[in-house]
Design a protein around this motif. Sequence first.
Motif, mmCIF file in Angstrom:
data_model
loop_
_atom_site.group_PDB
_atom_site.id
_atom_site.type_symbol
_atom_site.label_atom_id
_atom_site.label_comp_id
_atom_site.label_asym_id
_atom_site.label_seq_id
_atom_site.Cartn_x
_atom_site.Cartn_y
_atom_site.Cartn_z
ATOM 1 N N SER A 1 0.848 -1.195 0.000
ATOM 2 C CA SER A 1 0.000 0.000 0.000
ATOM 3 C C SER A 1 0.883 1.244 0.000
ATOM 4 C CB SER A 1 -0.920 0.008 1.229
ATOM 5 O OG SER A 1 -1.709 -1.151 1.292
ATOM 6 N N CYS B 1 -4.524 -2.634 -6.140
ATOM 7 C CA CYS B 1 -4.585 -1.633 -5.074
ATOM 8 C C CYS B 1 -5.231 -2.194 -3.816
ATOM 9 C CB CYS B 1 -5.358 -0.397 -5.543
ATOM 10 S SG CYS B 1 -4.592 0.452 -6.935
ATOM 11 N N ARG B 2 -4.807 -1.660 -2.690
ATOM 12 C CA ARG B 2 -5.436 -1.979 -1.409
ATOM 13 C C ARG B 2 -5.930 -0.669 -0.790
ATOM 14 N NH1 ARG B 2 -4.758 -6.071 1.910
ATOM 15 N NH2 ARG B 2 -4.109 -4.661 3.587
ATOM 16 N N ASP B 3 -5.141 -0.152 0.127
ATOM 17 C CA ASP B 3 -5.447 1.156 0.676
ATOM 18 C C ASP B 3 -4.221 2.034 0.493
ATOM 19 O OD1 ASP B 3 -3.802 -0.122 2.395
ATOM 20 O OD2 ASP B 3 -4.917 0.325 4.225
ATOM 21 N N THR C 1 -9.111 -6.761 4.930
ATOM 22 C CA THR C 1 -8.838 -7.053 3.523
ATOM 23 C C THR C 1 -10.124 -7.258 2.733
ATOM 24 O OG1 THR C 1 -6.718 -8.064 4.098
ATOM 25 C CG2 THR C 1 -7.655 -8.609 1.937
ATOM 26 N N LEU D 1 -11.984 -3.936 2.379
ATOM 27 C CA LEU D 1 -11.311 -3.078 1.404
ATOM 28 C C LEU D 1 -11.696 -3.464 -0.019
ATOM 29 C CD1 LEU D 1 -7.692 -2.676 2.857
ATOM 30 C CD2 LEU D 1 -9.303 -0.830 2.346
ATOM 31 N N LEU D 2 -11.816 -4.769 -0.265
ATOM 32 C CA LEU D 2 -12.256 -5.220 -1.587
ATOM 33 C C LEU D 2 -13.683 -4.758 -1.862
ATOM 34 C CD1 LEU D 2 -11.835 -6.796 -4.183
ATOM 35 C CD2 LEU D 2 -12.523 -8.883 -2.959
#
Length: 592
Positions: free
Chosen positions: A327, A377-379, A409, A412-413
């Motif tokens: 990230s 991407c994640r955060d 996780t 976030l998705l």
Amino acid sequence: MTKQNSRRGWLWVLALFAVCTVVYGLLSSYPRELAVYSDELRYLDVARSLWQGRGLRVRNMPSDYQKILYPLCILPALALKTTAAQITAIGWLNAAWASGAVFPAYALCRATAQNRRRTVFLVGITAVLPTLAACATFMSETVFLPLSLWQIYFLWRAMAAPGARSRAGWSALAGVWCYLLYLNKEVALYYLIAWVLLRLWVVAHDRAAWKGELAGVAAMLGSFAVCFALAKATLFAGLGNSYNQTGWLNAEQWAFLPFAVACDILFTLLAFGIFPVLVPLCALRRPRPGTDPRRTQLPLLLVLALGIGVGVVAWSITVREDLGSASPRQHMRYLEPLLVPLLLVTLDALDGALTPVRRRLLAALTALWAVGFLVLCRDIGPGAGDNTFLQWFDFVADRLDRLPVLGQTGWLLVWRLVIVAGTAVLGLVLVHRKARRPLAAAALALCVLCYAGEWRINRWTYGVDEATVQAASALNDSLKTLDGTVLFVPLGVRQRDSQLMDTYLDRDVYLCEYETLTAWGLLDDGVLDLTAEAPGPEYPGRPYIDLTGADWILVSDGVPLDTTGLEPSGLACPAGYTLWHNPNPTRVNFTA
């Protein structure tokens, strides 16, 4: 537009500038200390050393740092008597400089013949950009924003000039201005590179224009080079590079670079609303002779500048400071000035309905972004003050770990899926040219919310209580009455202990963190012997060559200083600090 209407428009903009200066000045006037190392330390120390006639100095040692434009812009604040008053005045100067961005925004709207409603929208967006939260900091974004918009205005005038001589003149002016911008931030070179690539694009579609285009490019590069060479031969003679983050990469960094570039591109598109980048790109027309540069050149210039800027950030920051992170932090503050002109060319592109082929291209690029965003991407990593336009994304992402069942996780998705779905809806609305006014109002509201998020973070990060500020400023006045050398030993590297003193002490003080002294092996015997040892601070990371004695020792609570042979100074210090007189200046003893 008649001369009377033109004058009335500028008066409205002047009134908006005054209102913005007052509002952002008031919002930036709380008691504070610097927080971003080493950027703010350099700006503040260079400004003070220039004001005192001591050249370029950081942490009381000579510096190669040459980004002096922002320090010059805050110099008037240093005329005030106390450092507490100076820091408050810097906030007001920041507000005035940043609010001045409404002038080039309006000039660009007039030069590109925008209608009144669109001009109000674009200038309004400029007045509420999240970058304006930087007024409460000691960062150069407050100057970079208006200068960048003027840079784009000059480049527009160059590309729209009716003849080769006029284009060369505007290009030369743009080159000089680009050097001024370069004195503020090195990343400003993306304007220079984008301009050269744009002129190559024009020549590729109009071979007969190569002489005029060559003259224009030569004028811009030449004027920039002349300014650069003159400064290097005079003001900056003998100095090295301002930064150490532009060198070659090692193998691990090269391996991380593709992910860093991809992640930065995906998040930058999200920050800019995706379509203010993709729509101008899909609507781009070939710059044949006689075509409107608003639709054939300006969009490509802006997209090129944005792309080069993202690449520079990935190369110089992401792969070095976020190596291996899933990230990486985002740095929208370097790119944010491009939003306003990108919105301008997006609205121009949407005025004419996109052809079916261009719509399919837009849909394909949007889908490509969506897949990349979901997969890669994640955060966003720590460093929320850099996020600006991504405050809304970060605000939600930071709180998803509180939700049950899916874990951070999983949530976030879900959050990214929601964003992708919203993007699809937004794209349909834009392509069908519906809900223009609600979308404009939403864009303004989003900027205000992102500003509020930035301001909240800055208030928490920079804010200190008023009593501490006044005590630190009073200590600075007291130190100026003392003869001899002052050594400051804080506890912690780049922590609150040093932040306060770095902000409010403008006397020549030598700073050496206890942790740095230990890491350099200078306290192995419990004694700092200044006749044989050369201590220094963690930043710039060099030893002092002129520190041969410490007549006074300012120390933070918690530092194991041996006070057996020291004498109390009797001077009042902020809570958590003590000033001692050292009868034996060449030796400083520690108990551990």
